[in-house]
Write an enzyme that holds these catalytic residues in place. Structure first.
Site, PDB file in Angstrom:
ATOM      1  N   LYS A   1      -5.019   5.238  13.210  1.00 23.74           N
ATOM      2  CA  LYS A   1      -5.268   6.656  12.926  1.00 23.74           C
ATOM      3  C   LYS A   1      -6.752   6.993  13.069  1.00 23.74           C
ATOM      4  CE  LYS A   1      -3.608   6.586   8.702  1.00 23.74           C
ATOM      5  NZ  LYS A   1      -3.071   5.229   8.537  1.00 23.74           N
TER       6      LYS A   1
ATOM      7  N   ARG B   1      -0.010  12.548   2.701  1.00 16.39           N
ATOM      8  CA  ARG B   1       0.584  11.222   2.613  1.00 16.39           C
ATOM      9  C   ARG B   1       1.785  11.215   1.671  1.00 16.39           C
ATOM     10  NH1 ARG B   1      -3.738   7.623   3.919  1.00 16.39           N
ATOM     11  NH2 ARG B   1      -3.212   5.415   3.781  1.00 16.39           N
TER      12      ARG B   1
ATOM     13  N   ARG C   1      -9.429  -7.265  10.417  1.00 13.20           N
ATOM     14  CA  ARG C   1     -10.266  -6.072  10.582  1.00 13.20           C
ATOM     15  C   ARG C   1     -11.627  -6.204   9.886  1.00 13.20           C
ATOM     16  NH1 ARG C   1      -7.781  -0.191   9.483  1.00 13.20           N
ATOM     17  NH2 ARG C   1      -7.812  -0.769   7.289  1.00 13.20           N
TER      18      ARG C   1
ATOM     19  N   ARG D   1     -12.708  -4.661   4.452  1.00 15.33           N
ATOM     20  CA  ARG D   1     -12.444  -3.631   3.453  1.00 15.33           C
ATOM     21  C   ARG D   1     -11.791  -4.239   2.222  1.00 15.33           C
ATOM     22  NH1 ARG D   1      -9.433   1.483   6.051  1.00 15.33           N
ATOM     23  NH2 ARG D   1      -8.045   1.189   4.291  1.00 15.33           N
TER      24      ARG D   1
ATOM     25  N   ARG E   1       0.343  -1.490   0.561  1.00 15.24           N
ATOM     26  CA  ARG E   1       0.146  -0.260   1.329  1.00 15.24           C
ATOM     27  C   ARG E   1       1.317  -0.010   2.281  1.00 15.24           C
ATOM     28  NH1 ARG E   1      -5.087  -2.249   3.532  1.00 15.24           N
ATOM     29  NH2 ARG E   1      -5.124  -0.542   5.016  1.00 15.24           N
TER      30      ARG E   1
HETATM   31  P1  ADP Z   1      -4.879   2.925   5.640  1.00 16.15           P
HETATM   32  O1  ADP Z   1      -4.151   3.994   6.371  1.00 16.15           O
HETATM   33  O2  ADP Z   1      -5.381   1.822   6.515  1.00 16.15           O
HETATM   34  O3  ADP Z   1      -4.128   2.384   4.453  1.00 16.15           O
HETATM   35  P2  ADP Z   1      -6.847   4.868   4.592  1.00 16.15           P
HETATM   36  O4  ADP Z   1      -8.304   4.680   4.831  1.00 16.15           O
HETATM   37  O5  ADP Z   1      -6.171   6.026   5.217  1.00 16.15           O
HETATM   38  O6  ADP Z   1      -6.220   3.494   5.037  1.00 16.15           O
HETATM   39  O7  ADP Z   1      -6.573   4.941   3.017  1.00 16.15           O
HETATM   40  C1  ADP Z   1      -7.050   3.960   2.147  1.00 16.15           C
HETATM   41  C2  ADP Z   1      -6.539   4.227   0.738  1.00 16.15           C
HETATM   42  O8  ADP Z   1      -7.064   5.473   0.253  1.00 16.15           O
HETATM   43  C3  ADP Z   1      -5.042   4.353   0.569  1.00 16.15           C
HETATM   44  O9  ADP Z   1      -4.410   3.095   0.459  1.00 16.15           O
HETATM   45  C4  ADP Z   1      -4.959   5.157  -0.734  1.00 16.15           C
HETATM   46  O10 ADP Z   1      -5.225   4.348  -1.855  1.00 16.15           O
HETATM   47  C5  ADP Z   1      -6.117   6.118  -0.598  1.00 16.15           C
HETATM   48  N1  ADP Z   1      -5.691   7.372   0.052  1.00 16.15           N
HETATM   49  C6  ADP Z   1      -6.062   7.817   1.284  1.00 16.15           C
HETATM   50  N2  ADP Z   1      -5.468   8.982   1.578  1.00 16.15           N
HETATM   51  C7  ADP Z   1      -4.693   9.304   0.510  1.00 16.15           C
HETATM   52  C8  ADP Z   1      -3.825  10.377   0.206  1.00 16.15           C
HETATM   53  N3  ADP Z   1      -3.622  11.388   1.073  1.00 16.15           N
HETATM   54  N4  ADP Z   1      -3.194  10.389  -0.997  1.00 16.15           N
HETATM   55  C9  ADP Z   1      -3.398   9.409  -1.878  1.00 16.15           C
HETATM   56  N5  ADP Z   1      -4.179   8.351  -1.657  1.00 16.15           N
HETATM   57  C10 ADP Z   1      -4.838   8.284  -0.469  1.00 16.15           C
END
Ligand code: ADP
Ligand code: ZN
Length: 220
Positions: free
Chosen positions: A15, A91, A130, A163, A174
């Site tokens: 993404k 999400r 990563r 990370r 996740r």
């Molecule tokens: P990835 O898609 O690789 O899991 P992101 O960088 O998009 O990583 O998100 C990392 C973390 O940030 C998620 O696992 C969650 O804990 C939090 N997060 C990100 N976006 C949201 C969202 N829209 N709602 C709730 N938590 C979020």
């Protein structure tokens, strides 16, 4: 014309990479919820302190604060003018409904919702190797895309780190959270005919080329 897009997909599907590309192509503002949360944690703000524990365990940050954080940016003049590429938000179905209400109020609509898809083994492989640059955010992979000098960014000499939520436990969590909370968001958008599915298991250049073509982006 400002473009407004949403990217949805499991962790590790690319993404961030595609969002960067799309924003370069269209001039739209990239808004990544994960990046924003990590910046808040880095700056040790109240929101960062609240979010950190959820994120480190691979859980979602509660809807209320997440929606507030994203709306603050959506309402900024820059976003109104340039449009946006949302990555990582919405999400949950609750977040998607809130976003629809907000866009209604602003009297704008989404130009597309892109579902990035890849096989589970590809995703797990990408996530487990990563590395990210602490300075410029460039993403590397220990096998697929190693830096020229170990631990250092090719672009800016910044230090590369894994990370905090790329541990095997948090990755597993996740993926479960994606299936339970985020997959229903795909159904939500599919029901309104706004969903475009893309095979993101390929090289990121190929994925980008297909996106460009399917979205009719002729610029750059
Ligand atoms: P990835 O898609 O690789 O899991 P992101 O960088 O998009 O990583 O998100 C990392 C973390 O940030 C998620 O696992 C969650 O804990 C939090 N997060 C990100 N976006 C949201 C969202 N829209 N709602 C709730 N938590 C979020
Ligand atoms: Zn860098």
């Amino acid at each position: 014309m400002a473009i407004r897009l949403v990217l949805i997909g499991p962790p590790g599907v690319g993404k961030g990479t595609q969002s960067k590309l799309l924003s370069e192509l269209t001039g739209a503002r990239p808004l990544s919820s994960g990046l924003i949360f990590r910046a808040e944690i880095e700056a040790d703000t109240e929101l960062g302190q609240l979010a950190k524990d959820y994120i480190d365990h691979g859980h979602l940050v509660p809807n209320g604060v997440t929606i507030q954080m994203m709306f603050k940016r959506l309402r900024q003049e820059e976003t109104r003018q340039k449009g946006f590429i949302l990555d990582g938000f919405p999400r949950t179905v609750r977040q998607a409904e809130a976003l629809d209400e907000e866009l209604d109020k602003e009297q704008v609509t989404l130009d597309g919702v892109i579902s990035l898809q890849a096989p589970l083994d590809v995703i797990v492989h990408r996530l487990t190797g990563r590395l990210g640059c602490t300075k410029c955010g460039e993403i590397y992979h220990s096998v697929n895309h190693p830096p020229h000098r170990e631990g250092l960014c090719d672009k800016c000499d910044g230090f590369l780190v894994v990370r905090g939520d790329d541990t095997p436990e948090a990755i597993r969590e996740r993926l479960v959270v994606f299936e339970e909370a985020t997959a229903p968001v795909l159904d939500y958008y599919a029901a309104t005919g706004r969903l475009m599915a893309i095979d993101a298991g390929r090289e990121s250049d190929e994925v980008g080329a297909e996106l460009k073509q399917r979205l009719n982006l002729t610029c750059a």
